[in-house]
Design a protein around this motif. Sequence first.
Motif, short mmCIF file in Angstrom:
data_model
loop_
_atom_site.label_atom_id
_atom_site.label_comp_id
_atom_site.label_asym_id
_atom_site.label_seq_id
_atom_site.Cartn_x
_atom_site.Cartn_y
_atom_site.Cartn_z
N SER A 1 3.58 14.45 -13.93
CA SER A 1 2.54 15.10 -14.72
C SER A 1 2.63 16.61 -14.61
O SER A 1 2.51 17.33 -15.60
CB SER A 1 1.16 14.61 -14.25
N ASN A 2 2.89 17.10 -13.38
CA ASN A 2 3.01 18.55 -13.18
C ASN A 2 4.26 19.12 -13.85
O ASN A 2 4.27 20.23 -14.39
CB ASN A 2 3.02 18.87 -11.68
N ALA A 3 5.35 18.35 -13.82
CA ALA A 3 6.61 18.81 -14.41
C ALA A 3 6.53 18.90 -15.93
O ALA A 3 7.26 19.65 -16.57
CB ALA A 3 7.76 17.89 -14.00
N GLY A 4 5.68 18.20 -16.56
CA GLY A 4 5.59 18.16 -18.02
C GLY A 4 4.69 19.22 -18.61
O GLY A 4 4.45 19.23 -19.81
N ALA B 1 1.86 6.66 -6.91
CA ALA B 1 0.84 7.60 -7.36
C ALA B 1 1.32 9.03 -7.22
O ALA B 1 1.10 9.89 -8.11
CB ALA B 1 -0.44 7.39 -6.55
N GLU B 2 2.03 9.33 -6.13
CA GLU B 2 2.57 10.67 -5.92
C GLU B 2 3.64 10.99 -6.96
O GLU B 2 3.74 12.12 -7.47
CB GLU B 2 3.15 10.78 -4.51
N VAL C 1 0.83 -1.20 0.00
CA VAL C 1 0.00 0.00 0.00
C VAL C 1 0.87 1.25 0.00
O VAL C 1 0.61 2.21 -0.74
CB VAL C 1 -0.94 0.00 1.22
N ILE C 2 1.93 1.24 0.84
CA ILE C 2 2.85 2.39 0.90
C ILE C 2 3.51 2.62 -0.46
O ILE C 2 3.64 3.75 -0.94
CB ILE C 2 3.91 2.16 1.99
N GLN C 3 3.92 1.53 -1.12
CA GLN C 3 4.57 1.62 -2.43
C GLN C 3 3.61 2.18 -3.47
O GLN C 3 3.99 3.01 -4.30
CB GLN C 3 5.06 0.22 -2.86
N GLN C 4 2.32 1.73 -3.42
CA GLN C 4 1.32 2.22 -4.37
C GLN C 4 1.07 3.71 -4.17
O GLN C 4 0.91 4.47 -5.14
CB GLN C 4 0.02 1.43 -4.21
N GLU C 5 1.02 4.14 -2.89
CA GLU C 5 0.79 5.57 -2.60
C GLU C 5 1.97 6.41 -3.11
O GLU C 5 1.78 7.49 -3.69
CB GLU C 5 0.60 5.76 -1.10
#
Length: 233
Positions: free
Chosen positions: A198-201, A191-192, A184-188
């Motif tokens: 996405s924001n950097a592009g 996602a971050e 779960v920690i890895q998935q979170e």
Amino acid sequence: MNIFARLFKIGKAEVHSVIDGFEDPINLTEQGIREMKEQLVKSTEALAQLKALSIRKKNEAETEQQTAKDYYNKAVIIIQKAENGEVDATEADRLAKEALKKQSSAQENSVHLEGEHAKLHAECEKMQGNINNLKSNISKWENELKTLKARVQVSEATRDINKKMTLMDTGSTVSMLEKLKERVIQQEALAEAYSDISNAGKTIDDEIDAVVNNSDMQAEDALKKLKETLKKD
């Protein structure tokens, strides 16, 4: 060993050990109750027959007693008629003696029959007591059966739960939970990371459009400034 003698031992032993043994206490109890009910039917029929015989002996005794009284009265009448001259004295004595003999015989029969009636009545009372005791035992064992079934159900459920708990690998379960938590920690985190990428592009136009679309007030202010500049030019 008598079936009820075996059943009395059930309360002194653990339910588990009885169930795992050669005898099933529930089946034994049910069998015992069936046998007791069958015996109750037979005993009731025997009691009815015994009472019928007792009543018959009582009625016969009363009949013989009444016969004895009748012959005595006949002897009295014969003697009275002889005294009144209605019957020959010798003949009257002979008939009176015969009547008294029959009276004595009937009296003896009455006493004998009354004795038989008394014995049969005593046997009826004894058998009635046995039947009452049998009915009480049937009721007792039926209640015991209900309790026994409940105890068996609880003990079996407890045994199954304890068995599952014993077989359960606590370490393995904890390890699985830790792995799930790590996933779960890895998935979170993943996602971050995608969000940052996405924001950097975004291009400058994307940033402008984002400001325009998300802040109407800022767009209005920019428009006013642009108009004022155009007027000066």
